[in-house]
Design a protein around this motif. Structure first.
Motif, PDB file in Angstrom:
ATOM      1  N   LEU A  38      -6.742   2.580   7.971  1.00  0.00           N
ATOM      2  CA  LEU A  38      -5.385   3.035   7.679  1.00  0.00           C
ATOM      3  C   LEU A  38      -5.195   4.484   8.134  1.00  0.00           C
ATOM      4  O   LEU A  38      -4.112   4.863   8.596  1.00  0.00           O
ATOM      5  N   TYR A  44      -1.456  -3.508   9.697  1.00  0.00           N
ATOM      6  CA  TYR A  44      -0.709  -2.682   8.750  1.00  0.00           C
ATOM      7  C   TYR A  44       0.716  -2.543   9.271  1.00  0.00           C
ATOM      8  O   TYR A  44       0.950  -1.969  10.334  1.00  0.00           O
ATOM      9  N   ILE A  85       0.854  -1.186   0.000  1.00  0.00           N
ATOM     10  CA  ILE A  85       0.000   0.000   0.000  1.00  0.00           C
ATOM     11  C   ILE A  85       0.891   1.236   0.000  1.00  0.00           C
ATOM     12  O   ILE A  85       1.706   1.432   0.905  1.00  0.00           O
ATOM     13  N   VAL A 125       1.169   5.340   0.192  1.00  0.00           N
ATOM     14  CA  VAL A 125       0.412   6.435   0.802  1.00  0.00           C
ATOM     15  C   VAL A 125       1.121   7.759   0.542  1.00  0.00           C
ATOM     16  O   VAL A 125       2.350   7.866   0.683  1.00  0.00           O
ATOM     17  N   TYR A 142      -6.310   4.146  -6.382  1.00  0.00           N
ATOM     18  CA  TYR A 142      -6.436   4.974  -5.179  1.00  0.00           C
ATOM     19  C   TYR A 142      -7.782   4.837  -4.494  1.00  0.00           C
ATOM     20  O   TYR A 142      -8.824   4.636  -5.138  1.00  0.00           O
ATOM     21  N   GLN A 165      -9.742   5.490  -0.137  1.00  0.00           N
ATOM     22  CA  GLN A 165      -9.657   5.936   1.248  1.00  0.00           C
ATOM     23  C   GLN A 165      -9.955   4.751   2.167  1.00  0.00           C
ATOM     24  O   GLN A 165     -10.766   3.886   1.833  1.00  0.00           O
ATOM     25  N   GLN A 177       4.935   3.820   2.993  1.00  0.00           N
ATOM     26  CA  GLN A 177       4.575   2.497   2.484  1.00  0.00           C
ATOM     27  C   GLN A 177       4.203   1.571   3.630  1.00  0.00           C
ATOM     28  O   GLN A 177       4.903   1.504   4.650  1.00  0.00           O
ATOM     29  N   TYR A 178       3.087   0.880   3.457  1.00  0.00           N
ATOM     30  CA  TYR A 178       2.653  -0.151   4.397  1.00  0.00           C
ATOM     31  C   TYR A 178       2.543  -1.489   3.664  1.00  0.00           C
ATOM     32  O   TYR A 178       2.386  -1.536   2.442  1.00  0.00           O
ATOM     33  N   LEU A 183      -2.161   6.368  10.260  1.00  0.00           N
ATOM     34  CA  LEU A 183      -1.478   7.590   9.834  1.00  0.00           C
ATOM     35  C   LEU A 183      -1.561   8.679  10.898  1.00  0.00           C
ATOM     36  O   LEU A 183      -0.591   9.417  11.135  1.00  0.00           O
ATOM     37  N   TYR A 205      -4.794  12.694   3.020  1.00  0.00           N
ATOM     38  CA  TYR A 205      -4.039  11.528   2.573  1.00  0.00           C
ATOM     39  C   TYR A 205      -4.756  10.848   1.407  1.00  0.00           C
ATOM     40  O   TYR A 205      -5.955  11.043   1.176  1.00  0.00           O
ATOM     41  N   ASN A 206      -3.998  10.061   0.656  1.00  0.00           N
ATOM     42  CA  ASN A 206      -4.516   9.125  -0.336  1.00  0.00           C
ATOM     43  C   ASN A 206      -3.717   7.841  -0.202  1.00  0.00           C
ATOM     44  O   ASN A 206      -2.492   7.884  -0.003  1.00  0.00           O
ATOM     45  N   CYS A 207      -4.385   6.704  -0.292  1.00  0.00           N
ATOM     46  CA  CYS A 207      -3.659   5.437  -0.278  1.00  0.00           C
ATOM     47  C   CYS A 207      -4.001   4.652  -1.544  1.00  0.00           C
ATOM     48  O   CYS A 207      -5.024   4.903  -2.180  1.00  0.00           O
TER      49      CYS A 207
END
Length: 379
Positions: free
Chosen positions: A241, A271, A200, A202, A235, A237, A261-262, A245, A214-216
């Motif tokens: 997560l 995570y 993932i 981010v 992408y 939400q 990075q996760y 963050l 944020y965006n993951c």
């Protein structure tokens, strides 16, 4: 009006090119501090350019001098790449004024996380943040000790590395010995357990320890192997997560960008934090296509009203696919991916919107680089 200064020492970091556009969308005055050849200058979205040396030794003195002579000129100063962060973190020393002005953390005791994998791992242990088990390698460690304290496979990571460079996968102790022989500088190596799970990526914005935006994304394609940089992402939400963050930002005291990075381990529902680079990356400007524009987060900071609502989770079928044009074209070149070329050619899923037609300066530099790369290819 809110004024920002964006800083980059290297002319080779193309990830900085579109960062000024984020702040322009937020209504800021944008000054840049870089050399003539810098990618940070290859756009039309900055207001003023402060010319700086390409040479690191001169650059650090120039930046420090400029900031001290203009202590109240900018509301925010951001160092945009790994080399600039490492350079200034080492140079600043105990200078509290420069620390507060330049570095993207509010807690000076956590400055070891800047451009250091060892520092990041130690900080995670300190704040009880879930991360793979690790040890710091030294020549004194026996192979038996490593095997007893880590479960293979592991990753061998050079302390200062980026975009997957300096990372080697070791399936067993014999592969570790072979990988170690390839490392020229064995100072500050990290040995980290490899976690099987979903990668993932981010991009996040923090302000004084608070998560702002944020965006993951899950990874669709890499330039090369699993540890290389990515060219396509999907992408979304994720409220769970977002909690991770928020804890990360508060613990480290982050104030700036985070390229993070996760690894998500589904069976454990955990995570694992793999990387925390407190700088910009190439994906951040593309947040304008996700519905969660980082520029909106900057606006919150400018207006002094951070919303802090991260309760949204995107349905699986609503993820938004994004590609970085020049990266993905290079991937197609490297892998001789004819289908990939065709998809770009037919504007598959409207992918032409990712081509920077909106900025002739950036467009020209990208296509000049692609042209040169293309004719270097050996078939």
């Amino acid at each position: 009006m809110y004024k920002v200064l964006l800083v980059s020492v290297g002319h080779f970091f193309d990830s900085t090119a579109e960062i000024p556009s984020i702040f322009k969308r937020a209504g800021c005055i944008v000054d840049i501090f870089c050399s003539e050849k810098s990618w940070l200058k290859s756009n039309k979205f900055y207001d003023n350019w402060i010319e700086a040396s390409e040479e690191e030794e001169s650059f650090k003195y120039e930046l420090a001098d400029y900031v001290k002579k203009n202590p109240d000129k900018y509301n925010w100063i951001l160092l945009l790449d790994e080399f600039t962060l490492k350079l200034m973190n080492n140079f600043i020393g105990d200078d509290q004024f420069l620390f507060e002005k330049l570095l993207p953390i509010t807690k000076i005791e956590n400055r070891e996380v800047l451009s250091s994998k060892i520092g990041m791992s130690k900080a995670c242990s300190r704040y009880n943040i879930t991360t793979p088990r690790f040890i710091n390698y030294s020549e004194d460690l026996s192979l038996d000790f490593i095997a007893q304290n880590l479960d293979f496979p592991i990753l061998l990571k050079e302390d200062f590395s980026f975009s997957g460079l300096g990372v080697q996968y070791c399936a067993n102790i014999n592969e570790f010995k072979s990988c170690l022989e390839k490392v020229l500088n064995r100072t500050n190596l990290v040995l980290q357990e490899f976690i099987e799970g979903e990668d993932i990526g981010v991009e996040a914005l923090f302000y004084e320890g608070q998560l702002v935006s944020y965006n993951c994304a899950t990874i669709i394609s890499y330039m090369g192997g699993k540890f290389s940089f990515t060219t396509r992402r999907a992408y979304y939400q994720d409220a769970n997560l977002a909690k991770e963050l928020k804890k990360l930002g508060e613990s480290f005291g982050i104030s700036g960008f985070g390229s993070i990075q996760y690894i998500y381990h589904k069976e454990r529902n955990l995570y694992y934090l793999i990387e925390t680079d407190l700088r910009s990356n190439s994906w951040m400007p593309y947040s304008k296509f996700t519905g969660k524009d980082i520029a909106d987060g900057v606006k919150q900071i400018v207006n002094g009203k951070i919303i802090g609502d991260f309760s949204e989770t995107t349905p699986l079928n609503k993820k938004i696919e994004i590609a970085i044009f020049d990266r993905d074209i290079r991937r197609c070149m490297k892998n001789k991916d004819l289908k990939g070329f065709i998809l770009w050619g037919i504007n598959y899923k409207g992918c032409w919107k990712f081509i920077p037609f909106y900025d002739t300066i950036l467009f020209n530099r990208i296509f000049t680089k692609l042209y040169k790369d293309f004719f270097k290819i050996k078939y």
